[in-house]
Design a protein around this motif. Sequence first.
Motif, PDB file in Angstrom:
ATOM      1  N   ARG A  90       0.652  -1.141  -0.029  1.00  0.00           N
ATOM      2  CA  ARG A  90      -0.029   0.041   0.034  1.00  0.00           C
ATOM      3  C   ARG A  90       1.067   1.168   0.025  1.00  0.00           C
ATOM      4  NH1 ARG A  90      -2.177   1.283   6.012  1.00  0.00           N
ATOM      5  NH2 ARG A  90      -0.340   0.380   7.126  1.00  0.00           N
ATOM      6  N   MET A  94      -3.650   4.849   2.311  1.00  0.00           N
ATOM      7  CA  MET A  94      -4.475   3.343   2.068  1.00  0.00           C
ATOM      8  C   MET A  94      -4.314   2.583   3.071  1.00  0.00           C
ATOM      9  SD  MET A  94      -2.717   2.352  -1.483  1.00  0.00           S
ATOM     10  CE  MET A  94      -3.567   0.763  -1.781  1.00  0.00           C
ATOM     11  N   GLU A  95      -5.513   1.957   3.421  1.00  0.00           N
ATOM     12  CA  GLU A  95      -5.545   0.759   4.501  1.00  0.00           C
ATOM     13  C   GLU A  95      -5.037  -0.647   3.795  1.00  0.00           C
ATOM     14  OE1 GLU A  95      -5.765   0.763   7.672  1.00  0.00           O
ATOM     15  OE2 GLU A  95      -6.319   3.028   7.520  1.00  0.00           O
ATOM     16  N   ARG A  96      -4.629  -1.458   4.622  1.00  0.00           N
ATOM     17  CA  ARG A  96      -3.993  -2.793   3.871  1.00  0.00           C
ATOM     18  C   ARG A  96      -5.541  -3.523   3.314  1.00  0.00           C
ATOM     19  NH1 ARG A  96      -1.746  -2.949   9.086  1.00  0.00           N
ATOM     20  NH2 ARG A  96       0.193  -2.595   9.128  1.00  0.00           N
ATOM     21  N   ASP A  98      -7.624  -1.974   1.378  1.00  0.00           N
ATOM     22  CA  ASP A  98      -7.788  -1.499   0.129  1.00  0.00           C
ATOM     23  C   ASP A  98      -6.894  -2.208  -0.825  1.00  0.00           C
ATOM     24  OD1 ASP A  98      -9.013   0.476   1.055  1.00  0.00           O
ATOM     25  OD2 ASP A  98      -7.358   1.918   1.531  1.00  0.00           O
ATOM     26  N   LEU A  99      -5.909  -3.210  -0.533  1.00  0.00           N
ATOM     27  CA  LEU A  99      -5.276  -3.895  -1.538  1.00  0.00           C
ATOM     28  C   LEU A  99      -6.216  -5.288  -1.956  1.00  0.00           C
ATOM     29  CD1 LEU A  99      -1.677  -3.641   0.323  1.00  0.00           C
ATOM     30  CD2 LEU A  99      -2.425  -2.609  -1.899  1.00  0.00           C
ATOM     31  N   SER A 186      -3.784  -5.400  10.817  1.00  0.00           N
ATOM     32  CA  SER A 186      -4.601  -4.515  10.197  1.00  0.00           C
ATOM     33  C   SER A 186      -4.517  -3.151  11.444  1.00  0.00           C
ATOM     34  CB  SER A 186      -5.958  -4.584   9.805  1.00  0.00           C
ATOM     35  OG  SER A 186      -6.691  -4.816  10.790  1.00  0.00           O
ATOM     36  N   SER A 240       6.521   1.138   2.108  1.00  0.00           N
ATOM     37  CA  SER A 240       6.255   0.147   3.341  1.00  0.00           C
ATOM     38  C   SER A 240       7.414  -0.391   3.966  1.00  0.00           C
ATOM     39  CB  SER A 240       5.239  -0.588   3.355  1.00  0.00           C
ATOM     40  OG  SER A 240       5.583  -1.596   2.316  1.00  0.00           O
TER      41      SER A 240
END
Length: 329
Positions: A90, A94-96, A98-99, A186, A240
Amino acid sequence: MATTITLTGAGGQIGYALLFRIAAGDLFGPEEHVRLRLLEIPQGLKGAEGAALELQDAAFPLLDDVEVTDDAAVGFSGANHALLVGARPRGPGMERADLLAANAGIFGPQGAAIAASAANDVRVSVVGNPANTNALIASASADGVPSDRFSALTRLDENRARAQLAATLGAPVADIRRVPIWGNHSASQFPDIAHATVDGRPVAAELAERVGDVRTWLADTFIPRVATRGAEIIEVRGSSSVASAASATIDHVRDWARGTDDWTSAAIVSRGEYGVPEGLVCSFPVRSVDGHWQVVEGLDVDDWSRARIDASVAELSDERDAVRALGML
Ligand code: NAD
Ligand code: LMR
């Protein structure tokens, strides 16, 4: 006999940090030889091939063989350990989860390829995000491979939690034990200090002397710090986490293969422990015994902790619903 390790995403950032530690013997110690299978997509092959050249130049005594491929059947052939790292990371904001749409499609075919060509004793460690749900997809697609052979990485979160406690208490990180992560990798995860010790003494009592009201500090400082550390790294580095993620992956796979002398954390397929719905890939306090993760059972979980575990488990259920809606489960 050498152990065969398949690494997906071997041409990427974490791949580059992992390969040299594996080849140096950090997973299985100085006696055990390793064979590496580097699996990439066509665009990533050059990166993996370059890493393979450097592995050769490093002349690692334990490294028997390196093969680079973009064919999953070749890549997973005979794998004793499959490290599923290859996936998009990400970016800022973004949040994870979102992947999910971008990455979930990777893990079904890889699960099927593992079932078709890996060794009978294969163990699969998922790092690519969202790691828990990707592990769920891979496991569901791997016909004939027992679901307890799949786990996802929450060891980085545990390492972060132990490091934050060590810094707060002014103690060596090695003295901090029993800090399991519950739930999802998360922002909803629950790093749990209820049973944690520092040099054998309860952490909670020592924290009270330093931070005042422990519950307030946990809710306002510690838990958000650990749970959003990945985002903090992305904000500061611009991309990241890499070396700390590779290091936690080494910790996870080594402990799975060689066993633990105390608790650690791993996301594994729930069999209903602590009321977590069966089939979700949820992080628990675990031990590793004879090559199997075992949930540490019988811990007291009070209402304050229960609410946090339930919130993270609810997010895992939502992710499972989302991949079902995408037709991937
Ligand atoms: P990166 O972009 O540097 O590397 C990813 C590599 O995967 C690329 O080389 C790409 O070509 C390859 N790849 C993509 N699809 C593939 C496929 N189907 N098969 C094989 N290879 C494939 O990313 P990175 O920094 O190495 O991160 C990799 C993943 O790990 C990301 O999803 C990231 O969010 C995740 N991650 C997880 C944790 C954790 O604690 N679980 C920690 C850090 C990063
Ligand atoms: C991390 O925890 O550092 C990784 O999962 C990367 C990210 O997206 O946060």
